[in-house]
Design an enzyme around this catalytic site. Structure first.
Site, short mmCIF file in Angstrom:
data_model
loop_
_atom_site.label_atom_id
_atom_site.label_comp_id
_atom_site.label_asym_id
_atom_site.label_seq_id
_atom_site.Cartn_x
_atom_site.Cartn_y
_atom_site.Cartn_z
N PHE A 133 -4.11 4.15 -5.92
CA PHE A 133 -3.55 3.27 -7.03
C PHE A 133 -4.45 1.90 -6.79
CE2 PHE A 133 -1.07 -0.36 -8.13
CZ PHE A 133 -0.58 -0.15 -9.30
N GLY B 223 0.82 -1.02 0.02
CA GLY B 223 0.07 -0.18 0.07
C GLY B 223 0.91 1.32 0.02
N LEU B 224 0.47 2.27 0.66
CA LEU B 224 0.94 3.72 0.83
C LEU B 224 1.35 4.14 -0.57
CD1 LEU B 224 3.49 3.23 3.66
CD2 LEU B 224 1.35 4.58 3.61
N CYS B 225 0.28 3.91 -1.54
CA CYS B 225 0.59 4.41 -2.80
C CYS B 225 -0.46 4.95 -3.51
CB CYS B 225 0.84 3.46 -3.80
SG CYS B 225 0.31 2.05 -3.83
N GLY B 226 -1.09 6.01 -2.66
CA GLY B 226 -2.45 6.88 -2.89
C GLY B 226 -3.60 5.95 -3.18
#
Lengths: 137, 289
Positions: B91, B86-89
């Site tokens: 996406f 995760g941690l990709c907006g």
């Protein structure tokens, strides 16, 4: 008639070659295939093997692995899974692969589905070693 | 009013977070460059193959090969490409939501829609929403988006299609536009729909086929599927890194803003404390007189 052939070789990872050459010899499905400028349009599958091209008198060798070859208007497009120029081949790795394949083939029976896989690996290794021995002189 | 010590502690923790997000941004930027190069490098191969295929398919009757024939609407397979981390907006959420929407919208059109998910995040998102549709999950294959991975995926799908398990196959992924823009894209993989070629150019090329046209076609069609998956994998990978980079960039910026605010608060509190102390001293001295 054009004097030269345009050779384009592409793999999924990159464009390997894009050059004007005089003559190409490729491992076609039905056997070795010589191509000169002015060839009729042709589409063929290729086997694992050695593709050779001549450029200004020098011969270059490339180990190719499964693909297609298209001739059209003096442009030769080669689509292959892998392509390695003679001077790019890691001979040690190829020899190791050959050894591994040979070992595996000894233990596997012909019916095993891995047999065909290893056989193909063996073929590739043999071709790579063969081509590596023919660096540009 | 929080004490000086408390504020200082908070500044410290925000700084730590900022350091992490900054580092993640750098890593994503480096990975993005590599992923982008790979995606660009794969383009010529796909384009050439596409043009060869168009040329070939045009000369064939519509249903000369099972992979070309339209079988009508039966069971469909949707291959969804998400990330493992995760941690990709937005996406993962965007593409997963699109998958959910696709299933809801096309429920009537098909007998059934099965889902094959690439990436852990897609599974986590969808397992509670459309649990009965999920047939297969591939995790941790994104890290090494090699041609081999795509080829395996492609072969699986082609086999299933030829066994008539599915009558249509789609792929859903984030197409890479730029580091900030990803476009959720739905493509039909099977049956293969060759792009139309212009008539006049096509007339000029009549190939000699070795061994035969049919066999060349039979060879090239599964390849096309593999290549399509390979491209989707690479695009999705580049998009993921791009999305993570911009998400981490804005996170770092937010952290910087927060640190500024907290520092201001800290200074004010410090000054207030000093003033208070001074006043105490002065009034103490006054009373002695």
């Amino acid at each position: 008639m054009a004097e030269k052939l345009k050779l384009e070789m592409v793999t999924p990872y990159k464009r390997v070659l894009s050059q004007e050459v005089d003559e190409i010899t490729a491992p076609g499905y039905l056997g070795e295939l010589g191509l000169l400028p002015g060839h009729t349009p042709l589409l063929t599958t290729m086997k694992v093997g050695e593709l050779t091209y001549r450029q200004d008198g020098d011969l270059f060798h490339v180990a190719v692995n499964w693909g297609y070859l298209e001739v059209e208007n003096d442009t030769v497009t080669v689509l292959v899974d892998t392509a390695e120029k003679a001077d790019e081949i890691d001979l040690e790795r190829a020899k190791a692969a050959l050894g591994r394949a040979e070992e595996a083939l000894k233990t596997l029976s012909q019916e095993d589905k891995n047999f065909a896989v290893m056989e193909a690996a063996l073929e590739r290794a043999v071709i790579r070693i063969q081509v590596a021995g023919k660096k540009v002189r | 009013m929080p004490s000086l010590k408390d504020i200082k502690k908070r500044i410290g923790s925000v700084k730590n977070t900022q350091q992490i997000t900054k580092a993640m941004k750098m890593v994503a930027a480096a990975k993005l460059r590599r992923a982008q190069e790979a995606a660009v490098a794969a383009r010529p191969y796909a384009e050439k193959l596409q043009s060869v295929l168009s040329n070939l398919a045009m000369r064939e009757e519509g249903d000369s090969h099972p992979l070309l024939s339209q079988r009508g609407k039966g069971r469909a397979l949707l291959v969804l490409m998400t990330a493992d981390r995760g941690l990709c907006g937005g996406f993962n959420a965007n593409v997963s939501k699109a998958a959910e929407r696709f299933i809801k919208e096309n429920e009537q059109g098909f007998e059934a829609i099965d889902l094959t998910i690439v990436g852990r995040k897609g599974k986590e998102f969808l397992k509670s929403r459309v649990p009965e549709n999920i047939k297969q999950v591939h995790e941790n294959i994104m890290a090494e988006a090699t041609y081999k991975t795509a080829a395996l995926l492609g072969q699986e799908v082609v086999d299933a299609y030829q066994a008539e398990t599915y009558d249509a196959v789609f792929v859903l992924y984030n197409a890479f536009q730029s580091a900030i823009v990803q476009i959720v894209t739905l493509e039909q993989v099977l049956p293969i729909q060759p792009k139309e070629v212009e008539e006049d150019t096509a007339d000029a090329i009549d190939y000699i086929y070795e061994p035969t046209r049919g066999e060349v076609l039979a060879d090239i069609l599964p390849k096309m599927v593999e290549v399509q998956f390979f491209r989707a994998l690479l695009e999705s990978n580049a998009s993921e890194q791009g999305a993570r980079m911009s998400a981490m960039d804005s996170a770092s910026r937010n952290a910087a803003e927060m640190i500024d605010k907290l520092t201001l608060q800290y200074n004010r509190a410090r000054q207030a404390a000093i003033t208070k102390e001074l006043m105490e001293i002065i009034s103490g001295a006054e009373s002695i007189k």
